[in-house]
Design an enzyme around this catalytic site. Sequence first.
Site, PDB file in Angstrom:
ATOM      1  N   ARG A  20      77.757  21.399  68.470  1.00 41.74           N
ATOM      2  CA  ARG A  20      78.523  21.006  69.659  1.00 41.74           C
ATOM      3  C   ARG A  20      77.696  21.054  70.944  1.00 41.74           C
ATOM      4  O   ARG A  20      78.135  20.574  71.988  1.00 41.74           O
ATOM      5  CB  ARG A  20      79.771  21.890  69.789  1.00 41.74           C
ATOM      6  CG  ARG A  20      80.890  21.489  68.854  1.00 41.74           C
ATOM      7  CD  ARG A  20      82.103  22.358  69.058  1.00 41.74           C
ATOM      8  NE  ARG A  20      81.967  23.645  68.391  1.00 41.74           N
ATOM      9  CZ  ARG A  20      82.851  24.635  68.509  1.00 41.74           C
ATOM     10  NH1 ARG A  20      83.913  24.495  69.293  1.00 41.74           N
ATOM     11  NH2 ARG A  20      82.678  25.776  67.870  1.00 41.74           N
ATOM     12  N   LYS A  27      70.745  26.493  69.366  1.00 38.59           N
ATOM     13  CA  LYS A  27      71.771  26.971  70.294  1.00 38.59           C
ATOM     14  C   LYS A  27      71.401  28.291  70.948  1.00 38.59           C
ATOM     15  O   LYS A  27      71.581  28.470  72.155  1.00 38.59           O
ATOM     16  CB  LYS A  27      73.114  27.109  69.571  1.00 38.59           C
ATOM     17  CG  LYS A  27      74.224  27.598  70.499  1.00 38.59           C
ATOM     18  CD  LYS A  27      75.593  27.559  69.857  1.00 38.59           C
ATOM     19  CE  LYS A  27      75.784  28.630  68.831  1.00 38.59           C
ATOM     20  NZ  LYS A  27      77.202  28.764  68.427  1.00 38.59           N
ATOM     21  N   ASN A 183      89.662  37.852  65.716  1.00 40.29           N
ATOM     22  CA  ASN A 183      88.359  38.415  65.352  1.00 40.29           C
ATOM     23  C   ASN A 183      87.274  37.875  66.294  1.00 40.29           C
ATOM     24  O   ASN A 183      87.207  36.674  66.535  1.00 40.29           O
ATOM     25  CB  ASN A 183      88.046  38.029  63.904  1.00 40.29           C
ATOM     26  CG  ASN A 183      86.720  38.569  63.428  1.00 40.29           C
ATOM     27  OD1 ASN A 183      86.217  39.547  63.971  1.00 40.29           O
ATOM     28  ND2 ASN A 183      86.171  37.940  62.404  1.00 40.29           N
ATOM     29  N   LYS A 364      48.097  24.545  97.824  1.00 42.98           N
ATOM     30  CA  LYS A 364      47.904  24.616  96.376  1.00 42.98           C
ATOM     31  C   LYS A 364      46.623  25.396  96.068  1.00 42.98           C
ATOM     32  O   LYS A 364      45.557  25.099  96.598  1.00 42.98           O
ATOM     33  CB  LYS A 364      47.831  23.208  95.794  1.00 42.98           C
ATOM     34  CG  LYS A 364      47.418  23.130  94.327  1.00 42.98           C
ATOM     35  CD  LYS A 364      46.024  22.595  94.196  1.00 42.98           C
ATOM     36  CE  LYS A 364      45.580  22.486  92.754  1.00 42.98           C
ATOM     37  NZ  LYS A 364      44.169  22.060  92.621  1.00 42.98           N
ATOM     38  N   ASN A 390      43.073  28.917 112.413  1.00 43.57           N
ATOM     39  CA  ASN A 390      44.208  28.063 112.753  1.00 43.57           C
ATOM     40  C   ASN A 390      43.934  26.652 112.244  1.00 43.57           C
ATOM     41  O   ASN A 390      42.940  26.022 112.629  1.00 43.57           O
ATOM     42  CB  ASN A 390      44.446  28.025 114.259  1.00 43.57           C
ATOM     43  CG  ASN A 390      45.700  27.243 114.602  1.00 43.57           C
ATOM     44  OD1 ASN A 390      46.809  27.754 114.516  1.00 43.57           O
ATOM     45  ND2 ASN A 390      45.528  25.993 115.001  1.00 43.57           N
ATOM     46  N   ASN A 399      40.358  17.378  98.483  1.00 40.57           N
ATOM     47  CA  ASN A 399      39.745  18.202  97.435  1.00 40.57           C
ATOM     48  C   ASN A 399      39.414  17.447  96.155  1.00 40.57           C
ATOM     49  O   ASN A 399      38.791  18.005  95.257  1.00 40.57           O
ATOM     50  CB  ASN A 399      40.666  19.379  97.097  1.00 40.57           C
ATOM     51  CG  ASN A 399      42.060  18.930  96.678  1.00 40.57           C
ATOM     52  OD1 ASN A 399      42.537  17.870  97.083  1.00 40.57           O
ATOM     53  ND2 ASN A 399      42.728  19.733  95.872  1.00 40.57           N
TER      54      ASN A 399
END
Length: 477
Positions: A20, A27, A183, A364, A390, A399
């Site tokens: 399902r 699952k 149950n 990065k 700065n 790069n």
Amino acid sequence: MTSEYRPFAAIVMAAGEGTRMHSSTPKVLHRLCGRPMLLHVIGALAELPLERIVVVVGHGAERVVKTLEEQLVVDVPVEFVEQHVQRGTGDAVNVALGAFPDDFDVDGDVVIVPGDTPLLRAETVARLAREHRVSEVAATMLTARVPNPFGYGRVVRNAGGLVDAVVEHEDATDEQRQIDEVNTSIYCFRRNLLAPALRRLSPENAQGEYYLSDAVAVLRGAGHRVNALVVEEAAEAFGVNDRVQLAEAESVLRARINASWMRKGVTMTDPTRTYLDAGVTLSPDVQLLPGSIIEGRTVVGAGSLIGPDTVLVDTTVGEEAVIASSVVRGAEIGDRAEVGPFTHIRPGTKLAAGAKVGAFVEVKASEIGEGAKVPHLSYVGDAEVGAGANVGAGTITANYDGRRKHRTRIGKRASTGSNTVLVAPVELGDEAHTAAGAVVTRDVPPGALAKGVPARIEEGWAATREGEERGGADRGD
């Protein structure tokens, strides 16, 4: 409760396909709060004094075992057995018992739990085990009372309140279907009585399978007593069978996680819009604004402010840092550092204490030094930015040359003018500067100025400017 020691172990049923879910993923590997649901189950069991946990795998067995071996960190030994042909829960438990040593057969107890019950609490299993041992019965079931029991196995009790049998919905009579106690498929058995009961199971039922629930009737027929404990919160004990139930379970689990952290001193402006994975670690006085999504093994230090609308994944954040409306993955953010808004910090990035990476900046695999600033509209990739430097608006570290990545170094207290392009590999020395629009293709010595396209170098420029500024101040200009 008997004072004699009895070994205690667990079996986790994780062999089902879960049709399902309509998924190629087994699952039990579907995730809730960043963790496969099976790991939530094992994590709860691992809080108990168990001697071992045996996991029965079947559908996608290799993938399930590999995932658990990579991600599972518990003190209790965990073993895997495979049910090669899914012939029902009774057969699965019989396969699992083969992993137990012979001496466990003497007088041990074994708790049996489905692998798709991620909301099950350790305290509930502990209550089940205590009830089982206090009552000195052959088996104790965890049951629930539900307003609509359709589809569940009904618990049939005798006049004394003990369990006579569990009747699956398909096999129940009209009278039995009126019973609202069902149950949950969670049990605690005396080990030396379980194995003989399993050998007497029959697949003569609507599904043609060996039901573990039928072991209750077998034990009763042999003259043994079976007890039942009604769970306080029914939803805790039921399995996840489709995507709707998966989302509902995650909502409950997320609320539990959030409440736990708030009780430990974390502030959440709107807990319903705060999403924390189970593996996240937060310190007191952390503030989480609406839309905070914190995933993986992220750690956030005391006094830090996260959000709004911020994603942190596998990131370490120091104390008193501020991260606003940004995405940060696989990075280290130092004490008192500032990130955002609208910033993307990619894996391998390290921000030192007091560093600032501002609006519309992408960083990065770079190191931003103490007190250094990349205030806005820049890309810094594969670079080292020295303390106090700065990086002006629009600065780009070029790069990639089309084949390989190269590194850029920006020295201490260096600065770049707006729209500077640093063509890597290149180094901007300590206290060096670039003029607006410079395209820097070669190293700039410390204290020099680079300007133009391609940039020309004026050495000693920083010292000359400092002298001129000091002289102007002396003249009172």
